[in-house]
Every structure is written in C-alpha cells, then in structure tokens.
Write a protein that holds these residues in place. Structure first.
Motif, PDB file in Angstrom:
ATOM      1  N   HIS A  19       0.831  -1.202   0.000  1.00 51.71           N
ATOM      2  CA  HIS A  19       0.000   0.000   0.000  1.00 51.71           C
ATOM      3  C   HIS A  19       0.868   1.256   0.000  1.00 51.71           C
ATOM      4  N   GLY A  20       2.042   1.153   0.602  1.00 47.09           N
ATOM      5  CA  GLY A  20       2.910   2.326   0.763  1.00 47.09           C
ATOM      6  C   GLY A  20       3.331   2.978  -0.550  1.00 47.09           C
ATOM      7  N   SER A  21       3.366   2.244  -1.634  1.00 51.72           N
ATOM      8  CA  SER A  21       3.855   2.859  -2.874  1.00 51.72           C
ATOM      9  C   SER A  21       2.839   3.815  -3.490  1.00 51.72           C
ATOM     10  N   PHE A  22       1.635   3.321  -3.753  1.00 52.19           N
ATOM     11  CA  PHE A  22       0.666   4.175  -4.449  1.00 52.19           C
ATOM     12  C   PHE A  22      -0.708   4.208  -3.790  1.00 52.19           C
ATOM     13  N   ASN A  79       0.725  15.696  -6.166  1.00 52.81           N
ATOM     14  CA  ASN A  79       1.434  14.740  -5.303  1.00 52.81           C
ATOM     15  C   ASN A  79       2.489  15.497  -4.494  1.00 52.81           C
ATOM     16  N   VAL A  80       3.102  14.780  -3.572  1.00 48.92           N
ATOM     17  CA  VAL A  80       4.060  15.428  -2.679  1.00 48.92           C
ATOM     18  C   VAL A  80       5.337  15.866  -3.426  1.00 48.92           C
ATOM     19  N   THR A  81       5.661  15.188  -4.506  1.00 50.83           N
ATOM     20  CA  THR A  81       6.834  15.613  -5.287  1.00 50.83           C
ATOM     21  C   THR A  81       6.600  17.028  -5.817  1.00 50.83           C
ATOM     22  N   GLU A  82       5.389  17.259  -6.311  1.00 50.22           N
ATOM     23  CA  GLU A  82       5.065  18.601  -6.796  1.00 50.22           C
ATOM     24  C   GLU A  82       5.102  19.601  -5.629  1.00 50.22           C
ATOM     25  N   GLU A 105      16.046   9.560   2.888  1.00 51.71           N
ATOM     26  CA  GLU A 105      15.030  10.306   2.122  1.00 51.71           C
ATOM     27  C   GLU A 105      14.638   9.579   0.839  1.00 51.71           C
ATOM     28  N   TYR A 106      13.495   9.985   0.320  1.00 53.48           N
ATOM     29  CA  TYR A 106      12.960   9.388  -0.906  1.00 53.48           C
ATOM     30  C   TYR A 106      13.772   9.889  -2.105  1.00 53.48           C
ATOM     31  N   GLY A 107      14.117   8.958  -3.008  1.00 55.81           N
ATOM     32  CA  GLY A 107      15.036   9.272  -4.107  1.00 55.81           C
ATOM     33  C   GLY A 107      14.616  10.442  -4.981  1.00 55.81           C
ATOM     34  N   LEU A 183      13.209  16.877   5.867  1.00 56.33           N
ATOM     35  CA  LEU A 183      13.081  15.561   6.521  1.00 56.33           C
ATOM     36  C   LEU A 183      11.811  14.857   6.114  1.00 56.33           C
ATOM     37  N   SER A 184      11.891  13.552   5.989  1.00 51.75           N
ATOM     38  CA  SER A 184      10.655  12.767   5.872  1.00 51.75           C
ATOM     39  C   SER A 184      10.014  12.660   7.239  1.00 51.75           C
ATOM     40  N   HIS A 185       8.686  12.663   7.267  1.00 55.79           N
ATOM     41  CA  HIS A 185       7.988  12.403   8.528  1.00 55.79           C
ATOM     42  C   HIS A 185       8.021  10.890   8.781  1.00 55.79           C
ATOM     43  N   ILE A 186       7.678  10.114   7.742  1.00 54.20           N
ATOM     44  CA  ILE A 186       7.840   8.650   7.793  1.00 54.20           C
ATOM     45  C   ILE A 186       8.702   8.294   6.583  1.00 54.20           C
ATOM     46  N   THR A 187       9.772   7.564   6.823  1.00 57.21           N
ATOM     47  CA  THR A 187      10.737   7.357   5.744  1.00 57.21           C
ATOM     48  C   THR A 187      10.286   6.247   4.797  1.00 57.21           C
ATOM     49  N   ILE A 212       9.004  19.501   5.424  1.00 58.12           N
ATOM     50  CA  ILE A 212       8.732  18.110   5.799  1.00 58.12           C
ATOM     51  C   ILE A 212       8.041  17.372   4.651  1.00 58.12           C
ATOM     52  N   ASP A 213       8.563  16.187   4.384  1.00 56.44           N
ATOM     53  CA  ASP A 213       7.985  15.292   3.389  1.00 56.44           C
ATOM     54  C   ASP A 213       7.041  14.338   4.116  1.00 56.44           C
ATOM     55  N   GLY A 214       5.746  14.651   4.027  1.00 60.89           N
ATOM     56  CA  GLY A 214       4.753  13.842   4.742  1.00 60.89           C
ATOM     57  C   GLY A 214       4.031  12.861   3.834  1.00 60.89           C
ATOM     58  N   ALA A 215       4.747  12.280   2.874  1.00 61.96           N
ATOM     59  CA  ALA A 215       4.096  11.377   1.912  1.00 61.96           C
ATOM     60  C   ALA A 215       3.272  10.293   2.603  1.00 61.96           C
ATOM     61  N   HIS A 216       3.803   9.749   3.706  1.00 63.95           N
ATOM     62  CA  HIS A 216       3.159   8.589   4.339  1.00 63.95           C
ATOM     63  C   HIS A 216       2.373   8.921   5.604  1.00 63.95           C
ATOM     64  N   ALA A 217       2.249  10.195   5.937  1.00 58.55           N
ATOM     65  CA  ALA A 217       1.660  10.514   7.239  1.00 58.55           C
ATOM     66  C   ALA A 217       0.126  10.642   7.232  1.00 58.55           C
ATOM     67  N   LEU A 237      -2.321  12.288  -0.315  1.00 51.03           N
ATOM     68  CA  LEU A 237      -3.608  11.833   0.205  1.00 51.03           C
ATOM     69  C   LEU A 237      -4.018  10.520  -0.459  1.00 51.03           C
ATOM     70  N   HIS A 238      -3.327  10.203  -1.567  1.00 48.73           N
ATOM     71  CA  HIS A 238      -3.664   8.947  -2.267  1.00 48.73           C
ATOM     72  C   HIS A 238      -3.008   7.739  -1.607  1.00 48.73           C
ATOM     73  N   LYS A 239      -2.086   7.965  -0.684  1.00 47.37           N
ATOM     74  CA  LYS A 239      -1.482   6.800  -0.027  1.00 47.37           C
ATOM     75  C   LYS A 239      -2.386   6.328   1.111  1.00 47.37           C
ATOM     76  N   TRP A 240      -2.150   6.810   2.330  1.00 49.28           N
ATOM     77  CA  TRP A 240      -2.803   6.200   3.490  1.00 49.28           C
ATOM     78  C   TRP A 240      -4.197   6.734   3.752  1.00 49.28           C
TER      79      TRP A 240
HETATM   80  C1  LIG Z   1       8.832   9.477   1.628  1.00 47.88           C
HETATM   81  C2  LIG Z   1       8.262   9.718   0.257  1.00 47.88           C
HETATM   82  N1  LIG Z   1       8.329  10.942  -0.263  1.00 47.88           N
HETATM   83  C3  LIG Z   1       7.829  11.232  -1.483  1.00 47.88           C
HETATM   84  C4  LIG Z   1       7.224  10.265  -2.245  1.00 47.88           C
HETATM   85  C5  LIG Z   1       6.734  10.633  -3.604  1.00 47.88           C
HETATM   86  O1  LIG Z   1       5.356  10.502  -3.753  1.00 47.88           O
HETATM   87  P1  LIG Z   1       4.692  10.978  -5.103  1.00 47.88           P
HETATM   88  O2  LIG Z   1       5.319  10.177  -6.203  1.00 47.88           O
HETATM   89  O3  LIG Z   1       3.246  10.682  -4.945  1.00 47.88           O
HETATM   90  O4  LIG Z   1       4.981  12.433  -5.256  1.00 47.88           O
HETATM   91  C6  LIG Z   1       7.143   8.957  -1.764  1.00 47.88           C
HETATM   92  C7  LIG Z   1       6.513   7.914  -2.575  1.00 47.88           C
HETATM   93  O5  LIG Z   1       6.477   6.753  -2.258  1.00 47.88           O
HETATM   94  C8  LIG Z   1       7.676   8.679  -0.478  1.00 47.88           C
HETATM   95  O6  LIG Z   1       7.643   7.431   0.024  1.00 47.88           O
END
Ligand SMILES: Cc1ncc(COP(=O)(O)O)c(C=O)c1O
Length: 416
Positions: A19-22, A79-82, A105-107, A183-187, A212-217, A237-240
């Motif tokens: 679930h964590g990916s998308f 998305n959070v990247t934007e 951090e996320y790549g 920083l990521s909130h959840i890595t 803060i990168d809250g992708a997973h929060a 918001l599309h993740k969790w």
């Molecule tokens: C910690 C973290 N940041 C950013 C992202 C990027 O998310 P998105 O591709 O929806 O922008 C992810 C995606 O898995 C992530 O795990």
C-alpha cells in the motif's frame, strides 16, 4: 481483521502488501471521484469557470479540518513531489548555503534537492542517521521499552530518549550555513517515524527553515499541522488516506507563505479578483486540469471515519509488527527498530515496517520469484548497502496475507 477487502478493486489473485507505494482507493471514494468527473463533463464552463473557487475552497476546508489547520494554509497539488518542488524551487538559496537532510530520504526528492544544489550552487547534505538492529540480548529489554512507547502528542509516536538521539545525530550536520532542514515524517526505504516536531522546534529557534515530506503521514498517523508548525509540509492523500491518485497537498504556515513562488504561473498571479489568500491564488489554478481527485478527498476522509479507521489502523499496526517479527525470526536478522534502545517506532507504531534481508539475497531475483511464483506484491529495497523488505498493512489485508509472505520467504530461503 476487518472485512474491508470488498471495498477495494485490488486483483484478488495478488497478495498486496505494498500500500505504501501508491495507496489503493475504496469503491465509494472512486465513485465520488467519477461523479465529479461526470459533473465536470456535463458543463465544463460552469464547473471549471463559475464553480471552481467554491468547490476547491470547500475541499480545502474539509482537508484543513482533518489536518488541523485553516483552509487557506493549504493548497491541493497532484502529489508530494510537486508540493516539495514548489518549496525547493522557491527558496532563495545560493552559494554558501546548506540544506541538511538525512540518508533515509525518498530518491525523487533527493534528486530535486541535488538538481537545485547544482544549479544554484548550495550544498545538499544527507546526514547519516543510524537505526539500531537489536542484538538478541537486548531484544527482550527493548521489547519492554517499546511497550512504553505512547502517543505523546497528536503528531508523534515516540519516546523522548530516542527523540534526543535523533536530534543529536541530525544536529551534527548543522553549521552556521544551514538554511533549510528537509526531513521525511515517515521514511520510505526504512519505514521509520522521524520525530519531526522536536526538529522543527529547535530549527525555529536557530532560524532554520523546515520542510517536511509527509508522503506517508496523512491517514496513517494523527497529524495536526498547526501544532506541528513546520514552515512547509507536503503530503500525499492517495497513499494512506486512500484518496484517488493525484491528490496531494502543500501546507505553508502563514508567516512563511510569502517565501513561495508559483511553480506554474497562471491567472492567480496578479489575480483580477483576488481571493482571501494570495498563497491560494498563486498555487491553486495552474491551468485547465482534472480536479476530481482533490474534490474527492472529503469522501476519502468520510470513508475512513465511517469505517472506524482508528481501530482499523490499530489492527494494521499490530499485524505489521507481527510481520516484522516473523520475517526477522526467519532470517535471523534483528528488526529495524528506530533509534537507540528500540526507540521510535519500528513495528509497533506504523502500518509500514521494514526488515533486513541477508546480504547474500539477490533482490531482483527474489522480487521476481515472489511475484511470478507466489503473486505477492511487496517492495524489496537496497538502501545504504543493506537489503530490506518493506511490508505495508492496510484495512484490506489479513493475517493470511502476511502468512503467505512469510511462508514464501521460508520456502525460497530453504531452496536457496
Ligand atoms: C517518503 C516519500 N516521499 C515522497 C514520495 C513521492 O510521492 P509521489 O510520487 O506521490 O509524489 C514517496 C513515494 O512513495 C515517499 O515514500
């Protein structure tokens, strides 16, 4: 667990532990999304011309209520990247400046900062943050300590000892030139909850901007953005939260909003009829686009509320923890458990956990076999010279799903 699988369109032939990916969207939320798209197509000028502002403002208000901030401190993004590209590209950074981050951090976001650091000639630093893998002797002691971990505020599920350890490790990278902490909130690779609250407080005192990168929060842990008080917080918001794909947000605290520049300049710049917030004017209208994902966020919030998501989350966290323990028992590797003495939540506090795999494992081959032979979707991750498996547990998962994974790993391990 809960009989929630029927709400999701997920392929029944796949054991879905990623679930964590998308994320994945339940049927009622997808219906709301498609209803919005139909409304748009019935009368596009009415929808995107006359109703846009009110529709978006209602969707922001619902999200603001959910995330503990005012509607005008938020804008929807794809998305959070934007979201975080808006922030990174806006900040006035140049030669001599430093942006401090971690090695978890996320790549894609690491790349964003590296790209800008080359272009603008500032330094981007990935400070190493260690996590402990428990020794067998310590495991029992740490297990006891982990039981003491409590929700000490709406924003963190940590114990204070580990907070100090984290902040100290991060602060080794702070210099008089540090302008931003990111920083990521959840890595993503290590599935750890970072104690961002303590970092934000200390950074504010030092005059350092926090991003803060809250992708997973959102949807996974309680989040009150005003209390957290980061300068900038991007989330998915599309993740969790299980909203449709294409629903993210950017929060900026009122005092920091003026630092942001629109990534896409459109009608909201020099707006003919300005709204109450210039921040919203500058970022909300980026040209014609499908806004149905944003408008369905209230339906996603309602879906979780109607299905007692507090309980769903609790059960998912317990199952994720079990998964971590079972995989570690199988591989004879100690669990990744946050910081000193089993500090911040590995296992017990999140719906997503990581466990180390033996160094000898060929990740690509194992991944292919898990999917091709067992139809299990689970990410295997190479991170800092280590090999990890990351298991996500959402309301549609069952103990049998975790059992299948553990059994598959066991069979593949004994065949190796
Ligand atoms: C910690 C973290 N940041 C950013 C992202 C990027 O998310 P998105 O591709 O929806 O922008 C992810 C995606 O898995 C992530 O795990």
């Amino acid at each position: 667990m809960f009989n929630l699988r029927r709400y999701f369109l997920l392929d029944p032939s796949v054991t879905y532990l990623n679930h964590g990916s998308f994320g994945a969207t339940p049927r009622p939320v997808l219906r709301a999304y498609q209803d919005w798209q139909r409304q748009l197509e019935r009368q596009p000028v009415e929808f995107l011309g006359r109703r846009f502002r009110d529709l978006m403002s209602a969707a922001r208000a619902a999200l603001g209520d959910y995330l503990g901030t005012a509607a005008d401190n938020l804008v929807y993004t794809t998305n959070v990247t934007e979201s975080l590209n808006i922030v990174a590209r806006s900040l006035d950074l140049g030669p001599g400046d430093e942006v401090l981050s971690t090695d978890h951090e996320y790549g894609a976001l690491d790349r964003t900062w590296r790209f800008l650091s080359k272009e603008r000639r500032f330094k981007y630093i990935n400070q190493p943050i260690s996590f402990t893998t428990e020794t067998t002797e310590n495991a029992e002691k740490n297990k006891k300590q982990r039981t003491k971990i409590s929700v000490d505020s709406a924003n963190s599920v940590v114990n204070s000892f580990s907070i100090q350890h984290f902040v100290d490790e991060l602060w080794k990278g702070v210099t008089p030139r540090t302008r931003v902490i990111f920083l990521s909130h959840i890595t993503s690779p290590t599935a750890l909850l970072f104690p961002v609250e303590a970092v934000i407080r200390r950074a504010r005192r030092a005059g350092i901007i926090t991003v803060i990168d809250g992708a997973h929060a959102p949807g996974q842990i309680p989040l009150r953005l005003d209390d957290l008080d980061a300068d900038f917080y991007g989330g998915n918001l599309h993740k969790w939260l299980c909203a449709p794909k294409g629903a993210g947000f950017l929060y900026a605290r009122p005092e920091a909003q003026h630092l942001l520049k629109p990534l896409v300049v459109s009608w909201g710049y020099e707006a003919e009829i300005p709204g109450p917030s210039q921040f919203v004017d500058h970022h909300e209208w980026t040209g014609t686009r499908d806004i149905a994902a944003f408008l369905s966020v209230p339906a996603a919030i309602e879906f979780q509320q109607e299905h007692d998501w507090e309980n769903v989350r609790r059960a998912c966290r317990a199952l994720a923890h079990e998964a971590q323990e079972q995989i570690c028992a199988l591989t004879q590797r100690p669990p990744i458990s946050g910081f000193e003495n089993g500090g911040t939540t590995g296992g017990s506090g999140l719906q997503m956990v990581a466990a180390p795999l033996p160094d000898s494992v060929d990740l690509a081959a194992l991944k292919a076999r898990l999917y091709d032979e067992y139809r299990i979707e689970v990410p295997l991750i190479a991170w800092n010279g280590r090999k990890l498996i990351r298991v996500s547990v959402q309301g549609y998962n069952t103990r049998q799903d975790v059992g299948k994974l553990v059994q598959a790993l066991e069979e593949l391990q004994s065949a190796a």
